[in-house]
Design a protein around this motif. Structure first.
Motif: not given
Length: 911
Positions: A495, A529, A563, A804, A807, A838-839, A843
């Motif tokens: 990460k 991705d 995930h 990143r 988003e 991803d956030s 979501r």
């Protein structure tokens, strides 16, 4: 004379009465398309960036001016107004996109699908305009998602009112769009049975199975095959609700336009193709693929070969050559349908777990992981000259063959020597070479040496050291595909930074040089991705079938299901089987695998299983290892006991504050808010010499109070934080702002936002960017419109172009739209991201927008995918409670109770 702008299925402007085309110039039509699809004025700079990216500022402005003048001449009216920002006047003509959007908003799905004649701007390309291509793909994907949701809504409604003919028609549309979806196949089969056409249902199962076999090289979902068998008996069978195996919201209606970024495995049948044509294409494709396979590919028992490290004699400084030849020959000898080689790291893991195994013990270990053909070798090093001998033998074969080959040359010719050696062994065994050559992407021996050092560190799960070596390898040879691939892999597990996204992008540029298994895994990771979760799962399932002895694909499949599984309808428990398989193949590596298995054990209350999984890592005797520390803390919190509580608190206080904060928050997310967890956190928050540790402890105290909905305690902890560290307190409030259920006085949000805005205004570092982002989020929660506008301007003016950043900005704007009760605005901002959100807040917002649209099952999946990582303390309880409410609304009482129990672990249970 009325005009119609057609954006679905192509791009044209026609006269309604005559059908005559009014505009033919590409840039004029593209300008109309961009303006028509926008719901707000479009700056001229936006059009210049999209359509004239390579022109100078002056040249681009001149070209745009010519286009606008030409459109005025073509249309005969001032259809476009505005000086700096351009607006398309809707009273000048009508547009299928406007009709579609209005119909979707009104839930008039019949009307919406009536104008959806095909993918958005289908076949329209500006190859030299990357931004236009990306914008087109984003719009196309968002509109396709709305179309397929509309189809499924109509299909589901037809099922509910027992209109079998309409249900069959609609499910056939979805089956034509994605013929490998077992969920849609089952729905269509049930609709066909309801219409009385059992034979057609059985035939569809056969067609579906053929397509799955041809496309994925696996058998169809057993539920489909079982239902087909039940339908062959005299009485109709009633099928239990199937377990979804593809992405939801359901089924892509069409693929995005092909680009250099597209995954390898696209589906040629997707699109608006009649169902009959799809069936014909599927059968032809299945027969074609199957007919091309050799008998050995269809027959089980393809030999599995292991190349053991070669023995080095002479110069010990060349010891790395032993592992180098194992890696290179493993690639060279891998011949689909004839020989399948074990991945070199799997071999080295198997023989190296107990200080290294040699001779008969090493043979036994690799045979134990599936090998039945072995390659041994010796390298004699004489200065820069190498003499390499290899032998291939089949210890359990009927003829006990031993085949030998010898090559010699300089160290600099190592890659050529390995290629020659592989060819010689293949010719000796098969009577022919199989055409494959050394791949991986380097001819630099120093780069290979650095890469192998990284591989050794990775096998010991020393990710930081491994990444250092991989960076050295790509510094020496920037085109070294395998080194980029491993760097991306390590960054994703660690990460670090962007999670390996940049390294994966570089690897995709060099993908032709990768070995087949790494190329397939890269495709699957890329699909994940970009939000193609069904494609990612298909790729991973293909990998674990083809390379059942490689731990990496199994670990990635387990990680994926932990995930992303909730979005596909999988409970996280589905991750256990692949994780167990990964651990059985490689018990020394992948501690993250143990982490997830411990999480799953704790979810079902199996404390003993958690300790058993942790014991081997504790036995390694490296208490400073971060993973060991983390899992030790997690298990201590889970069973509310530890032999040395004071020692644990002391070790946490000795860590860097950020690391201690991350470790405790993530451990609590995995275990729930236990009494022992609260005691440890209170100890950290108590008076200590380290202000950073106290700040970390108070931050977690505040988040636990949020999880328990104890709002007075949240404010009190925030005040204590502010007295200690005003910026740290403001950042903590920003984290809490991600919980949209948090009921906090507006003044708290406003004060925290002001602190972060002041701290970030002159700070152009990544930390400053994060603070600007946080201050904008806090302005939303404070309902401070001037502050929000000011901070968004500061944020975007000094932002980054990374995914990143993009988003994060869309999520903040979606939060703002939600606060303004602009449901369409929320959907628009989230659709700009796609499904690969991803956030956690993003979501959450996607879940809430789906809930408002009455798509309860899909909304529940998005809620369940929300609480990951450190934010889990804040979001998990509320996510489970929402999922419980939706399950109850769907009549699934057992599931509702299960989610309520899960919420209780975090101090919740009622809203």
């Amino acid at each position: 004379m009325s005009l119609h702008l057609k954006l679905f299925g192509g791009l044209s402007l026609i006269e309604n009465e005559t059908g005559a085309v009014r505009v033919t110039r590409r840039h004029r039509l593209a300008t109309l398309a961009v303006l028509a699809s926008a719901d707000r004025p479009v700056p001229r700079e936006r059009l210049l960036a999209l359509l004239w990216p390579d022109s100078s500022d002056e040249g681009g402005r001149h070209s745009l001016g010519q286009v606008l003048y030409g459109l005025k001449q073509d249309l005969g009216v001032d259809a476009i107004s505005g000086a700096t920002d351009l607006v398309l006047q809707r009273n000048s003509f009508d547009c299928d996109l406007w009709i579609f959007r209005d119909a979707i908003a009104a839930r008039d799905y019949e009307r919406a699908l009536g104008v959806y004649a095909g993918p958005f701007l289908d076949g329209v390309h500006f190859p030299a305009a990357d931004q236009f291509e990306r914008w087109c793909e984003e719009e196309r994907g968002a509109l396709a998602r709305q179309a397929r949701e509309a189809i499924e809504s109509l299909a589901t409604a037809a099922d509910a009112r027992a209109d079998s003919a309409e249900a069959v028609r609609r499910w056939r549309q979805l089956a034509a769009a994605d013929p490998i979806s077992s969920r849609v196949a089952l729905s269509l089969m049930r609709a066909l049975v309801a219409s009385g056409d059992r034979a057609a249902a059985v035939q569809h199962a056969r067609t579906h199975a053929a397509i799955v076999k041809a496309e994925l090289e696996v058998d169809a979902d057993p539920a489909v095959l079982a239902f087909a068998e039940e339908l062959k008996v005299a009485q109709p069978a009633i099928l239990p609700a199937p377990k979804p195996v593809v992405s939801a919201p359901p089924i892509a209606v069409e693929e995005p336009a092909l680009s250099t970024e597209a995954p390898r495995h696209t589906h040629p049948w997707r699109g608006w193709v009649p169902a009959a044509a799809v069936i014909v294409l599927a059968i032809v494709a299945a027969r074609s693929v199957l007919s091309r396979r050799s008998d050995s590919e269809r027959t089980p028992g393809i030999p599995v070969l292991a190349v053991l490290p070669f023995d080095i004699r002479g110069d010990t400084a060349r010891a790395f050559l032993g592992e180098a030849l194992s890696a290179l020959l493993s690639t060279r000898l891998d011949a689909p349908g004839v020989l399948r080689t074990l991945e070199s790291n799997a071999v080295l893991n198997a023989i190296g777990r107990h200080g290294g195994s040699t001779g008969a013990e090493a043979d036994s270990r690799v045979i134990g992981i599936g090998a039945n053909v072995l390659v041994h070798g010796t390298v004699v090093v004489l200065g820069d000259h190498l003499e390499i001998d290899a032998e291939l033998r089949e210890p359990n074969g009927s003829d006990h063959r031993v085949l030998r080959a010898t090559v010699s040359g300089s160290v600099d010719s190592l890659f050529s020597l390995a290629d020659q050696l592989g060819v010689a062994l293949l010719v000796a065994r098969e009577g022919r070479t199989l055409g494959n050559s050394i791949v991986g992407g380097t001819v630099s021996v120093p780069a290979l040496k650095a890469f192998l050092s990284g591989e050794r560190a990775l096998r010991e799960w020393r990710l930081g050291t491994a990444m250092t070596w991989y960076r050295d390898a790509v510094r020496i040879d920037s085109s070294y595909a395998m080194a980029w691939y491993r760097l991306a892999f390590s960054q994703a597990w660690a990460k670090e930074g962007d999670g390996g996204a940049a390294a994966r992008a570089k690897t995709r540029e060099l993908a032709a040089q990768l070995p087949p298994r790494q190329a397939l895994l890269l495709d699957a990771m890329h699909a994940r991705d970009i939000g193609d979760y069904a494609g990612a799962e298909r790729g991973l399932l293909t990998l674990v079938q083809r390379y059942a002895d490689d731990a990496d694909p199994w670990a990635e499949l387990g990680e994926f299901r932990m995930h992303v599984g909730p979005l596909l309808g999988h409970p996280t428990s589905d991750a256990e089987a692949p994780l167990v398989r990964a651990l059985s193949l490689d018990s020394a590596s992948h501690p993250e695998v143990r982490h997830h298995l411990i999480q799953l054990a704790l979810e079902r209350g199996d404390i003993a299983r958690g300790h058993a999984l942790l014991a081997p890592l504790l036995a390694k005797g490296d208490p400073s290892d971060r993973t060991v520390q983390f899992l030790r803390v997690m298990m201590s919190l889970a069973d509310n006991s530890i032999a040395d509580t004071a020692g644990l608190v002391r070790s946490l206080r000795e860590m860097p504050p950020g690391e201690a904060n991350f470790l405790i928050r993530t451990a609590i997310y995995s275990t729930g808010v236990t009494p022992f967890a609260r005691a440890i956190v209170d100890s950290l928050a108590a008076t200590t010499d380290s202000r950073g540790i106290r700040t970390a402890g108070l931050t977690i105290v505040q988040e636990i109070a949020v999880a328990r909905a104890q709002w007075t305690d949240v404010v009190a902890a925030g005040a204590a934080l502010a007295a200690l560290d005003s910026i740290g307190a403001a950042e903590s409030w920003s984290d809490i702002a991600s919980s949209l259920d948090a009921k906090i006085p507006v003044d708290e949000w406003r004060r925290a936002g002001d602190v972060l805005e002041r701290a970030a205004r002159a700070d152009t570092s990544p930390v400053g960017w994060l603070r600007r982002l946080a201050s904008a989020r806090l302005a939303v929660r404070a309902s401070d419109e001037p502050a929000f506008a000011r901070r968004m301007q500061l944020l975007t003016a000094r932002g980054h172009s990374s995914p990143r950043f993009v988003e994060a900005v869309h999520v903040v704007q979606a939060m703002h739209a939600d606060a303004m009760h602009d449901s369409l605005g929320v959907v628009r901002e989230l659709d700009a991201i796609g499904d690969a959100i991803d956030s956690p807040t993003g979501r959450w917002l996607r879940a809430r927008s789906l809930e408002r649209a009455n798509q309860l099952e899909v909304a529940s999946r998005w809620y369940l995918s929300t609480p990951w990582g450190p934010d889990g303390i804040v979001l998990t309880r509320s996510a489970y409670e929402h999922a419980s409410t939706l399950a109850a609304a769907r009549g699934n009482r057992a599931e509702a109770n299960r989610f309520t129990t899960a919420a209780t672990r975090f101090g919740g249970g009622s809203r």
